[in-house]
Structure formats: structure tokens, C-alpha cells
Design a protein around this motif. Structure first.
Motif, PDB file in Angstrom:
ATOM      1  N   UNK A 135       0.770  -1.115   0.111  1.00  0.00           N
ATOM      2  CA  UNK A 135       0.009   0.064   0.138  1.00  0.00           C
ATOM      3  C   UNK A 135       0.739   1.297   0.016  1.00  0.00           C
ATOM      4  N   UNK A 136       0.617   2.128  -0.841  1.00  0.00           N
ATOM      5  CA  UNK A 136       1.425   3.424  -0.853  1.00  0.00           C
ATOM      6  C   UNK A 136       0.821   4.342   0.163  1.00  0.00           C
ATOM      7  N   UNK A 137       1.847   5.198   0.640  1.00  0.00           N
ATOM      8  CA  UNK A 137       1.321   6.235   1.815  1.00  0.00           C
ATOM      9  C   UNK A 137       0.581   7.304   1.032  1.00  0.00           C
ATOM     10  N   UNK A 138       0.486   8.508   2.042  1.00  0.00           N
ATOM     11  CA  UNK A 138      -0.092   9.561   1.548  1.00  0.00           C
ATOM     12  C   UNK A 138       0.513  10.041   0.166  1.00  0.00           C
ATOM     13  N   UNK A 139      -0.291  10.671  -0.596  1.00  0.00           N
ATOM     14  CA  UNK A 139       0.222  11.276  -1.921  1.00  0.00           C
ATOM     15  C   UNK A 139       0.976  12.481  -1.768  1.00  0.00           C
ATOM     16  N   UNK A 140       0.603  13.129  -0.684  1.00  0.00           N
ATOM     17  CA  UNK A 140       1.402  14.767  -0.540  1.00  0.00           C
ATOM     18  C   UNK A 140       1.605  14.809   0.975  1.00  0.00           C
ATOM     19  N   UNK A 158      -5.587   9.928   2.941  1.00  0.00           N
ATOM     20  CA  UNK A 158      -5.410   8.664   1.948  1.00  0.00           C
ATOM     21  C   UNK A 158      -6.514   8.499   1.422  1.00  0.00           C
ATOM     22  N   UNK A 159      -6.584   7.989  -0.081  1.00  0.00           N
ATOM     23  CA  UNK A 159      -7.785   7.654  -0.760  1.00  0.00           C
ATOM     24  C   UNK A 159      -8.455   6.340  -0.483  1.00  0.00           C
ATOM     25  N   UNK A 160      -7.605   5.420   0.029  1.00  0.00           N
ATOM     26  CA  UNK A 160      -8.017   3.901   0.484  1.00  0.00           C
ATOM     27  C   UNK A 160      -8.962   4.283   1.507  1.00  0.00           C
ATOM     28  N   UNK A 161     -10.356   3.654   1.724  1.00  0.00           N
ATOM     29  CA  UNK A 161     -10.931   4.039   2.644  1.00  0.00           C
ATOM     30  C   UNK A 161     -10.829   2.905   3.890  1.00  0.00           C
ATOM     31  N   UNK A 162      -9.747   1.869   3.401  1.00  0.00           N
ATOM     32  CA  UNK A 162      -9.331   0.790   4.442  1.00  0.00           C
ATOM     33  C   UNK A 162      -8.406   1.542   5.519  1.00  0.00           C
ATOM     34  N   UNK A 163      -7.889   2.654   5.235  1.00  0.00           N
ATOM     35  CA  UNK A 163      -7.089   3.322   6.048  1.00  0.00           C
ATOM     36  C   UNK A 163      -7.424   3.626   7.536  1.00  0.00           C
ATOM     37  N   UNK A 164      -7.311   3.252   8.344  1.00  0.00           N
ATOM     38  CA  UNK A 164      -7.791   3.653   9.834  1.00  0.00           C
ATOM     39  C   UNK A 164      -6.850   4.783  10.465  1.00  0.00           C
ATOM     40  N   UNK A 165      -5.700   5.037  10.364  1.00  0.00           N
ATOM     41  CA  UNK A 165      -4.880   5.721  11.115  1.00  0.00           C
ATOM     42  C   UNK A 165      -3.397   5.798  10.214  1.00  0.00           C
ATOM     43  N   UNK A 166      -2.647   7.030  10.972  1.00  0.00           N
ATOM     44  CA  UNK A 166      -1.344   7.361  10.264  1.00  0.00           C
ATOM     45  C   UNK A 166      -0.379   7.101  11.294  1.00  0.00           C
ATOM     46  N   UNK A 167       0.794   6.448  11.095  1.00  0.00           N
ATOM     47  CA  UNK A 167       1.890   6.236  11.840  1.00  0.00           C
ATOM     48  C   UNK A 167       3.024   7.533  11.570  1.00  0.00           C
ATOM     49  N   UNK A 205      10.593  13.957   8.661  1.00  0.00           N
ATOM     50  CA  UNK A 205       9.623  13.087   9.066  1.00  0.00           C
ATOM     51  C   UNK A 205       9.118  12.333   7.865  1.00  0.00           C
ATOM     52  N   UNK A 206       8.191  11.342   8.139  1.00  0.00           N
ATOM     53  CA  UNK A 206       7.662  10.397   7.026  1.00  0.00           C
ATOM     54  C   UNK A 206       6.329  10.070   7.729  1.00  0.00           C
ATOM     55  N   UNK A 207       5.506   9.314   6.993  1.00  0.00           N
ATOM     56  CA  UNK A 207       4.225   8.978   7.332  1.00  0.00           C
ATOM     57  C   UNK A 207       4.074   7.471   6.919  1.00  0.00           C
ATOM     58  N   UNK A 208       3.498   6.774   7.535  1.00  0.00           N
ATOM     59  CA  UNK A 208       3.151   5.384   6.927  1.00  0.00           C
ATOM     60  C   UNK A 208       1.388   5.195   7.172  1.00  0.00           C
ATOM     61  N   UNK A 209       0.872   4.661   6.314  1.00  0.00           N
ATOM     62  CA  UNK A 209      -0.727   4.613   6.544  1.00  0.00           C
ATOM     63  C   UNK A 209      -0.957   3.153   7.155  1.00  0.00           C
ATOM     64  N   UNK A 210      -1.952   2.912   8.037  1.00  0.00           N
ATOM     65  CA  UNK A 210      -2.270   1.525   8.610  1.00  0.00           C
ATOM     66  C   UNK A 210      -3.566   1.441   8.312  1.00  0.00           C
ATOM     67  N   UNK A 211      -4.068   0.229   7.648  1.00  0.00           N
ATOM     68  CA  UNK A 211      -5.376  -0.254   7.336  1.00  0.00           C
ATOM     69  C   UNK A 211      -6.067  -0.846   8.761  1.00  0.00           C
ATOM     70  N   UNK A 212      -7.281  -1.299   8.482  1.00  0.00           N
ATOM     71  CA  UNK A 212      -8.011  -1.825   9.462  1.00  0.00           C
ATOM     72  C   UNK A 212      -7.677  -3.270   9.638  1.00  0.00           C
ATOM     73  N   UNK A 213      -7.062  -4.025   8.633  1.00  0.00           N
ATOM     74  CA  UNK A 213      -6.596  -5.261   8.688  1.00  0.00           C
ATOM     75  C   UNK A 213      -5.049  -5.162   8.851  1.00  0.00           C
ATOM     76  N   UNK A 214      -4.468  -4.050   9.324  1.00  0.00           N
ATOM     77  CA  UNK A 214      -3.080  -4.194   9.949  1.00  0.00           C
ATOM     78  C   UNK A 214      -2.095  -3.985   8.592  1.00  0.00           C
TER      79      UNK A 214
END
Length: 454
Positions: A135-140, A158-167, A205-214
Motif C-alpha cells: 500500500x502506498x502512503x499519502x500522496x502529498x 489517503x484515498x483508500x477507505x481501509x486506512x484507519x490511522x497514520x503512523x 519526518x515521514x508517514x505510513x498509513x495503517x489499514x483496519x486489517x493491519x
């Protein structure tokens, strides 16, 4: 009741045993039965995700079939394929299988065998499947710099609706690895403020997206933040040493663009504890001190509008209030014509006048102190004396600022009745202040000075 308990225990035991049963696995010397049906995937028999692959096959009707052996090949690493057998489906009516031991962007091959009580079918065709890329991270992502001891990171949700949080991950230029510093919950949240940072320091700094299914996305682009630097310190400070009961402190004007205020500190020792004196917008301050010859060390800091304070421990200025004038030196004390005549010397050019303090006992329980101010010249004549009493005199120098010196030695004069009579009958006259310089040559009734009166 006992029978029911026994039945319940037996049932629980059977469930435990069945749950712990070992799955059947392919036999090395298995008999191949060409008549056993093979597994055929349906038209849409594969569903692929980043970390999972789902398989669907057609229903097997042959009652001889007891289950299905699943074989898996890692096509990206042939060395892992020493044992292709992967898992067993123990029910012929099952038509689905989910493999969660999948790496992103990897290729796998699957094939199947059905098995009966005594034989196995021939293997099915190999189906090659590639898992999805990570899964790619945020685009900007963007950073806000020059914040006081903090940094702000903003990004596009994030455009993916499975994303629940950002690390949120951070590292410094001195660090080799990234550290997770915070988790921002909610896909639509789009900012983070990092606090308690160092002044004028660089962070990444950088960001990683986390989905509901981890599922954890790839890292985003890196952004750099440099925190706001402290105001420049004051390096030139001066403090007066010749002003009466005050010290004037001056310092260079700050060039801080968002200047707020100066803070003045004071200490009695250069490396002692400095206490705040005042906050001021002026680059000077007059410290009123109720002591003569008092020394203080001063330091000045600069505050900006974010209340960041400059360094102020490197530069100090020593200030001092004006010293007391020098103490008069008593020359003589005599009784002349029934009057006390005092004379003294003082070479201090600051002295503009003198003050004489007279004290005596009015009665056994009552004492009196009289001060005679603004005496010009270096003599004092006291005609208000009585026989039988003892008088004590001391002299102070006074400068133009009204600062008094330390007292001279104290003169003690005990007035006897015959002393006054002899003094009055004496031909000696009280000299004028201008001619009094010769009085030291006289020998009549010279009184010995003393220091204390208790």
C-alpha cells in the motif's frame, strides 16, 4: 444428575480431541488413482490482496474424496520450495481457501490433489498468482518550519477507505533509523504537531498509513523541519560604578525581528544565582539600590513573541553604587569659654558639608540624640552643655548627593563644674573657624576620645 455430568464431560473431551487432531498429509508412496477428480478453479477463482490470496474451486461430487492437498510454490525464491506441500482441506464440500502467509509484490504457484482413503489424484494444473504491491502512503506531505520548539506536518488524506490511522515517524541527521513517535487516528485527519523539540535543530519526518486489517503502507516522502532559533544573545552590557544609590545598566539593541522584551537579571556574584529584576522594552535600566558601595553583576536576555529566550549566561557586567565619602579624622576636642569646640580633617574632594551627632543622658532612664547638619568647614562649637553631664560626639562627611560617610571615632567629654568655671575665667577665646587651625597647639583641657558608648 451424575449421568448428565458424565455426558457433558465426554462431549467436551471429544471436542478437544477433534480440535487437536493432526491433519492428513501426502504419503511418499501414495497410490495415484486416475479416476479421482482433480481440483478446477472457477472462472474467477482467485482474489488477490497485498498480504493474502483467496482461492475458489468447483464443488467436488465424488463421495470417495475425503479432502484436498494444497501445494504452494514461491516463484521468487526457488530455494524455499524444498517441500511444496502447504496445507490440507479436510472436507470435500469446501470450495474456498485463504492463504494469509503472503508477501507483497510476490509470485506464487498453487496446485492441488484430492485424496481418498487409499489413494491420491493426479495433480491439478499450476495456477500462478502475483500478490499486490504494498500500500502506498499519502500522496502529498508538507512541513511547516521555524516554529518555536515544535514542528507541524500536514498531508492529504489517503484515498483508500481501509486506512484507519497514520503512523508518524521521525529521525534526526545524527540518527540512522526511523522511530515511531505518534499515531494519528482517522483517515481524514491530516496534521500532526510535534512538541518539545530542540531549538534551531533539524528533524526529518515521514508517514505510513495503517489499514483496519493491519496492512502497513510504504513510507511517504520525507520532509525536513528546522525549528526556530533562539533570539541572538546580548553580548555588550555596561553598568555604572559612580552613581549614588543606583546602578544604570545599558546594552546593545536587539535585532530580533519579532522582539518582545528584554529581561534583566542580577546577582551578587558573577557565577552566583541570578534573579530576574525586570522585563523592559528599553535597552537600559536604572536599578535603585539602598546601599552605598554595593556591587551587583547583571545579565540581559531577549524574548521573542513566541517567548523563546536567548542565551544570557555568557556575558555579565559589574555595577556598583557610589562609595560613601571618606570618614573625617578627629583632631581635637576642647572646652573654651564654657563651650565644646570640635575640630577635624578630611581631604576628600567629594565632601560638601559635615554632620555632627551629639548624644547624652537627660536622666537616669532617658537618653537624647541631636544631629547638627550642613556644617561648613571643619569645626563645631556646642554651647548647650551642662555641668555634671557626659557628652559624646562623632562627625560624618556628607557629599553633594547627601551620602554620609562612616562615623568618626566617638569623643567623650565629661563636664565638671570647676572645668566650666576655669574655662570661663581663662583668657583663651574661642577662635573663628578660619583661625581654628592653630587650636591643636593649645594644651588646656584636652579630652581623650573614645570609641564606644554603651
Amino acid at each position: 444428575m451424575k449421568l448428565w455430568t458424565l455426558v457433558t464431560l465426554c462431549t467436551a473431551s471429544l471436542l478437544i480431541l477433534s480440535g487437536c487432531a493432526i491433519k492428513p498429509t501426502p504419503k511418499k508412496d501414495a497410490v495415484i488413482d486416475e479416476s479421482l477428480p482433480t481440483v478446477k478453479l472457477t472462472k474467477n477463482g482467485t482474489i488477490v490482496d497485498i498480504n493474502a490470496i483467496a482461492l475458489e474451486w468447483e464443488r467436488i461430487e465424488d463421495p470417495r474424496v475425503q479432502g484436498i492437498y494444497i501445494y504452494k510454490i514461491n516463484l521468487d525464491d526457488v530455494k524455499e520450495n524444498q517441500n511444496e506441500y502447504y496445507d490440507t482441506v479436510e472436507n470435500r464440500f469446501a470450495t474456498h481457501y485463504l492463504d494469509t502467509n503472503i508477501k507483497a509484490s510476490s509470485k506464487y504457484g498453487y496446485y492441488f490433489k484430492t485424496f481418498s482413503e487409499k489413494a491420491e489424484s493426479r495433480k491439478s494444473d499450476v495456477t500462478t498468482i502475483a500478490s499486490l504491491p504494498p500500500l502506498e502512503s499519502v500522496s502529498w506531505i508538507h512541513s511547516i518550519e521555524s516554529m518555536p520548539r515544535s514542528a507541524k506536518i500536514i498531508w492529504r488524506p489517503h484515498v483508500n477507505q481501509k486506512v484507519k490511522s497514520y503512523i508518524i515517524q521521525r529521525k534526526t541527521l545524527e540518527e540512522d533509523s526511523w522511530k515511531d513517535i505518534a499515531t494519528v487516528e482517522g483517515r481524514l485527519n491530516a496534521e500532526y504537531i510535534d512538541k518539545n523539540l530542540k531549538d534551531n535543530f533539524t528533524y526529518k519526518y515521514r508517514i505510513r498509513a495503517l489499514t483496519f486489517d493491519n496492512l502497513l503502507s510504504n513510507p511517504s516522502q520525507e520532509v525536513k523541519v528546522v525549528t526556530k532559533e533562539l533570539p541572538k544573545e546580548i553580548t555588550r552590557i555596561t553598568a555604572s560604578t559612580d552613581l549614588p544609590r543606583r546602578i544604570e545598566i545599558k546594552w546593545e539593541k536587539s535585532e530580533t525581528p519579532d522582539f518582545l522584551v528584554y529581561r534583566v537579571y542580577r546577582s551578587s556574584a558573577i557565577n552566583g544565582s541570578y534573579n530576574m529584576v525586570i522585563d523592559t522594552k528599553n535597552n537600559s535600566y536604572v536599578d535603585l539600590v539602598e546601599e552605598d558601595g554595593k556591587e551587583y553583576f547583571y545579565r540581559v536576555s531577549v524574548f521573542d513573541k513566541d517567548k523563546l529566550e536567548s542565551v544570557h549566561s555568557n556575558h555579565s557586567a559589574l555595577g556598583k553604587t557610589l562609595n560613601k565619602p571618606s570618614t573625617p579624622s578627629m583632631v581635637e576636642a576642647k572646652l573654651i569659654e564654657g563651650k565644646v569646640v570640635l575640630s577635624w580633617n578630611n581631604s576628600d574632594e567629594r565632601v560638601k558639608s559635615y554632620s555632627v551627632q551629639k548624644r547624652y543622658k537627660k536622666s537616669l532612664i532617658e537618653s537624647s540624640i541631636e544631629d547638627f547638619e550642613n556644617i561648613k568647614g571643619s569645626q563645631f562649637i556646642d554651647s548647650e552643655i551642662e555641668a555634671g553631664k557626659t557628652y559624646y560626639y562623632r562627625v560624618f562627611s556628607v557629599d553633594v548627593n547627601g551620602i554620609k560617610s562612616e562615623p568618626s571615632i566617638e569623643i567623650e567629654l565629661k563636664i565638671e563644674e570647676k572645668t566650666i568655671i576655669n574655662s570661663i575665667n581663662s583668657k583663651e577665646k574661642i577662635p573663628s573657624q578660619n583661625s581654628y587651625e592653630n587650636i591643636a597647639e593649645e594644651k588646656q583641657d584636652i579630652i581623650v576620645p573614645v570609641q564606644d558608648f554603651n
